[in-house]
Design an enzyme around this catalytic site. Structure first.
Site, PDB file in Angstrom:
ATOM      1  N   GLU A  93     -15.400  18.286  -2.491  1.00 33.93           N
ATOM      2  CA  GLU A  93     -16.327  19.346  -1.656  1.00 33.93           C
ATOM      3  C   GLU A  93     -15.363  19.425   0.019  1.00 33.93           C
ATOM      4  OE1 GLU A  93     -19.241  16.123   0.177  1.00 33.93           O
ATOM      5  OE2 GLU A  93     -20.084  15.432  -1.668  1.00 33.93           O
ATOM      6  N   CYS A 120     -16.975   5.503   6.065  1.00 30.76           N
ATOM      7  CA  CYS A 120     -16.948   6.777   5.569  1.00 30.76           C
ATOM      8  C   CYS A 120     -17.915   6.383   4.256  1.00 30.76           C
ATOM      9  CB  CYS A 120     -15.494   6.963   5.103  1.00 30.76           C
ATOM     10  SG  CYS A 120     -15.084   8.466   4.328  1.00 30.76           S
ATOM     11  N   GLY A 159     -10.850  11.794   0.745  1.00 24.61           N
ATOM     12  CA  GLY A 159      -9.479  11.230   0.210  1.00 24.61           C
ATOM     13  C   GLY A 159      -8.501  10.743   1.017  1.00 24.61           C
ATOM     14  N   GLU A 160      -7.135  10.231   0.734  1.00 22.65           N
ATOM     15  CA  GLU A 160      -6.600   9.719   1.769  1.00 22.65           C
ATOM     16  C   GLU A 160      -4.567  10.080   1.169  1.00 22.65           C
ATOM     17  OE1 GLU A 160      -5.355   8.057   4.647  1.00 22.65           O
ATOM     18  OE2 GLU A 160      -3.422   8.069   3.667  1.00 22.65           O
ATOM     19  N   SER A 191      -4.002  13.922   7.853  1.00 28.42           N
ATOM     20  CA  SER A 191      -5.141  12.976   8.411  1.00 28.42           C
ATOM     21  C   SER A 191      -4.948  11.236   8.131  1.00 28.42           C
ATOM     22  CB  SER A 191      -6.809  12.774   8.651  1.00 28.42           C
ATOM     23  OG  SER A 191      -6.960  11.781   9.147  1.00 28.42           O
ATOM     24  N   SER A 214      -6.117   7.704  11.789  1.00 22.70           N
ATOM     25  CA  SER A 214      -7.165   7.259  11.715  1.00 22.70           C
ATOM     26  C   SER A 214      -7.265   5.637  12.490  1.00 22.70           C
ATOM     27  CB  SER A 214      -8.777   7.545  10.730  1.00 22.70           C
ATOM     28  OG  SER A 214      -8.053   8.686  10.205  1.00 22.70           O
ATOM     29  N   ASN A 290     -20.957   9.881  12.605  1.00 20.90           N
ATOM     30  CA  ASN A 290     -21.552  10.676  11.139  1.00 20.90           C
ATOM     31  C   ASN A 290     -22.555   9.739  10.158  1.00 20.90           C
ATOM     32  OD1 ASN A 290     -20.906  13.675  12.359  1.00 20.90           O
ATOM     33  ND2 ASN A 290     -19.284  12.820  11.370  1.00 20.90           N
ATOM     34  N   CYS A 333     -17.181  15.055   9.177  1.00 18.48           N
ATOM     35  CA  CYS A 333     -16.038  14.476   8.863  1.00 18.48           C
ATOM     36  C   CYS A 333     -16.881  12.877   8.228  1.00 18.48           C
ATOM     37  CB  CYS A 333     -15.156  14.246  10.097  1.00 18.48           C
ATOM     38  SG  CYS A 333     -14.067  15.007   9.925  1.00 18.48           S
TER      39      CYS A 333
HETATM   40  N1  SAH Z   1      -8.427   9.050   4.880  1.00 17.85           N
HETATM   41  C1  SAH Z   1      -8.062  10.632   6.102  1.00 17.85           C
HETATM   42  C2  SAH Z   1      -8.789  11.416   5.832  1.00 17.85           C
HETATM   43  C3  SAH Z   1      -9.883  11.770   5.517  1.00 17.85           C
HETATM   44  S1  SAH Z   1     -11.040  10.702   6.720  1.00 17.85           S
HETATM   45  C4  SAH Z   1      -8.086   9.417   6.825  1.00 17.85           C
HETATM   46  O1  SAH Z   1      -9.095   8.948   6.922  1.00 17.85           O
HETATM   47  O2  SAH Z   1      -7.731   9.820   7.842  1.00 17.85           O
HETATM   48  C5  SAH Z   1     -11.300  12.456   8.023  1.00 17.85           C
HETATM   49  C6  SAH Z   1     -11.758  11.524   9.117  1.00 17.85           C
HETATM   50  O3  SAH Z   1     -12.915  11.096   8.935  1.00 17.85           O
HETATM   51  C7  SAH Z   1     -10.676  10.251   9.490  1.00 17.85           C
HETATM   52  O4  SAH Z   1     -10.669   9.921  10.860  1.00 17.85           O
HETATM   53  C8  SAH Z   1     -12.330   9.395   9.674  1.00 17.85           C
HETATM   54  O5  SAH Z   1     -11.901   8.120  10.588  1.00 17.85           O
HETATM   55  C9  SAH Z   1     -13.433  10.252   9.714  1.00 17.85           C
HETATM   56  N2  SAH Z   1     -14.939   9.478   9.283  1.00 17.85           N
HETATM   57  C10 SAH Z   1     -14.946   8.891   8.331  1.00 17.85           C
HETATM   58  N3  SAH Z   1     -16.163   8.702   8.179  1.00 17.85           N
HETATM   59  C11 SAH Z   1     -16.631   8.909   8.968  1.00 17.85           C
HETATM   60  C12 SAH Z   1     -18.310   8.936   9.068  1.00 17.85           C
HETATM   61  N4  SAH Z   1     -18.791   7.964   8.641  1.00 17.85           N
HETATM   62  N5  SAH Z   1     -18.659   9.586  10.823  1.00 17.85           N
HETATM   63  C13 SAH Z   1     -17.389  10.108  11.893  1.00 17.85           C
HETATM   64  N6  SAH Z   1     -16.126  10.002  11.066  1.00 17.85           N
HETATM   65  C14 SAH Z   1     -15.681   9.454  10.098  1.00 17.85           C
HETATM   66 FE1  SF4 Z   2     -12.720   7.913   4.310  1.00 19.12          FE
HETATM   67 FE2  SF4 Z   2     -10.256   8.561   5.212  1.00 19.12          FE
HETATM   68 FE3  SF4 Z   2     -10.934   5.543   4.897  1.00 19.12          FE
HETATM   69 FE4  SF4 Z   2     -11.180   7.283   2.825  1.00 19.12          FE
HETATM   70  S1  SF4 Z   2      -9.557   6.486   4.565  1.00 19.12           S
HETATM   71  S2  SF4 Z   2     -12.181   5.709   3.091  1.00 19.12           S
HETATM   72  S3  SF4 Z   2     -11.248   9.161   2.856  1.00 19.12           S
HETATM   73  S4  SF4 Z   2     -12.336   7.376   6.069  1.00 19.12           S
END
Ligand code: SAH
Ligand code: SF4
Length: 341
Positions: A93, A120, A159-160, A191, A214, A290, A333
């Site tokens: 997505e 997440c 994804g990471e 990120s 994060s 979220n 997010c």
């Molecule tokens: N994997 C990377 C990038 C994707 S996640 C990372 O973790 O940084 C992007 C952002 O969404 C991250 O800052 C993560 O902490 C945030 N995130 C993940 N799940 C979420 C949720 N349910 N509600 C709000 N933010 C969330």
């Molecule tokens: Fe979600 Fe980022 Fe954690 Fe992967 S690394 S599980 S995308 S918040």
């Protein structure tokens, strides 16, 4: 052997292929012009190439990148979620986010994610596979082809990104190149949940991208319960490396902080977050959780969110709150992955 993919080729690789095929050198420029200026990827439509050459190219280079595509616009029209079904059926997505004066694409780097952050949805889905370079470039190509003038990229989709380092960096190189979409590195943010080996590689390169980290919880004792990545990638070490990155590359660093009621919203949690931001000269971006039925946490009440914001402001650390754009289409997010469930 698999055919190379058009959207995954650098200019150099394209030129090399063209010369191997015995086509005139300028054909490479014509092809890249079609793709990145005219947003046309099928050789059939490249009308300034001869029919014979188009057929040769078609036989050698693959120009498709998904099997099916679905679009979900949010009610307010400010977010559009794209769901790509990849060739072997995995789903990815990406989200177009329209601001007043610019448009951002939230890009995915993996189908699913192995990092398993407990808040997440992409983590809940689990890991399917890394995306290839052309599948990353393809997300931007598709949005551009649909007429969205993407000026900013954030690798905050599924994804990471640092666990798929080579493919992500090659995609960034193509996207920012003058022959590509010419997106400035200053408008690209990667990120990460704090993957040490990847941050070390970033320090060594000259790409100078904006970074977002994060945090989850800045306290090393509390972090593993929500972000198990802490066990092998301790935040104390991550912080030192981010500091080195900042000193060397002098780019914007954002600490993303997803608020979870009762988990990381106490005054001492925020104190630790502020201390980290000061050490890193970073800004803080608060994201209220979220929610999703598959995620076992609650967001904080709006009053608490504002209180936390004011504590951070009082400490003179720059802070923003992320607006929950696209929540009605599960495009905010941490909500990506719905297409699997
Ligand atoms: N994997 C990377 C990038 C994707 S996640 C990372 O973790 O940084 C992007 C952002 O969404 C991250 O800052 C993560 O902490 C945030 N995130 C993940 N799940 C979420 C949720 N349910 N509600 C709000 N933010 C969330
Ligand atoms: Fe979600 Fe980022 Fe954690 Fe992967 S690394 S599980 S995308 S918040």
């Amino acid at each position: 052997m698999d055919k190379p993919h058009l959207l995954g080729l650098t200019q150099e690789e394209c030129q090399h292929l063209i010369s191997e095929l015995g086509l005139p050198t300028f054909t490479a420029k014509q092809i890249l012009d079609w793709v990145y200026q005219k947003k046309v990827s099928d050789f059939e439509s490249m009308s300034n190439l001869s029919k014979a050459n188009r057929e040769k190219l078609q036989a050698t280079i693959d120009s498709s990148f998904y099997k099916s595509l679905q679009l979900f616009p949010s009610k307010d029209g400010l977010a559009i979620k794209y769901v790509f079904e990849l060739t072997e059926g995995q789903k990815v997505e990406s989200v177009v986010l329209k601001e007043k004066t610019y448009t951002t694409l939230c890009v995915s780097s993996q189908a699913g994610c192995p990092v398993d952050c407990k808040f997440c949805l992409t983590g809940v889905v689990g890991f399917k596979r890394n995306l290839h370079t052309h599948e990353i470039v393809g997300q931007i190509f598709q949005a551009m082809q649909d007429g969205h003038q993407i000026s900013h990229l954030v690798f905050m989709g599924m994804g990471e990104p640092l666990l798929n380092y080579d493919n992500v960096m090659k995609a960034i190189d193509i996207l920012q190149a003058p022959y590509g979409f010419n997106i400035s590195k200053r408008k690209i943010t990667v990120s990460t949940s704090g993957y040490i080996a990847g941050i070390k590689r970033l320090i060594e390169t000259d790409r100078k991208l904006n970074l977002a980290f994060s945090v989850g919880n800045a306290n090393p004792a509390k972090r593993p319960a929500i972000m198990p990545i802490e066990n092998r990638n301790p935040i104390t070490e991550v912080a030192k490396l981010l500091n080195t990155y900042q000193t060397k590359h002098n780019r914007k660093l954002t600490l993303e902080y997803t608020l979870l009621e009762g988990k990381n919203d106490e005054p001492e949690d925020i104190r630790d977050l502020i201390a980290l931001a000061k050490y890193l000269r970073a800004k803080i971006n608060l994201i209220n959780l979220n929610p999703h039925p598959k995620i076992p946490f609650k967001p904080v009440p709006t009053k608490v969110l504002h209180k936390i914001k004011s504590w951070i402001e009082d400490a003179r650390v720059p802070v923003t709150v992320r607006y929950k754009k696209g929540q009605d289409i599960s495009a905010a997010c941490g909500q990506l992955g719905e297409s699997y469930l």
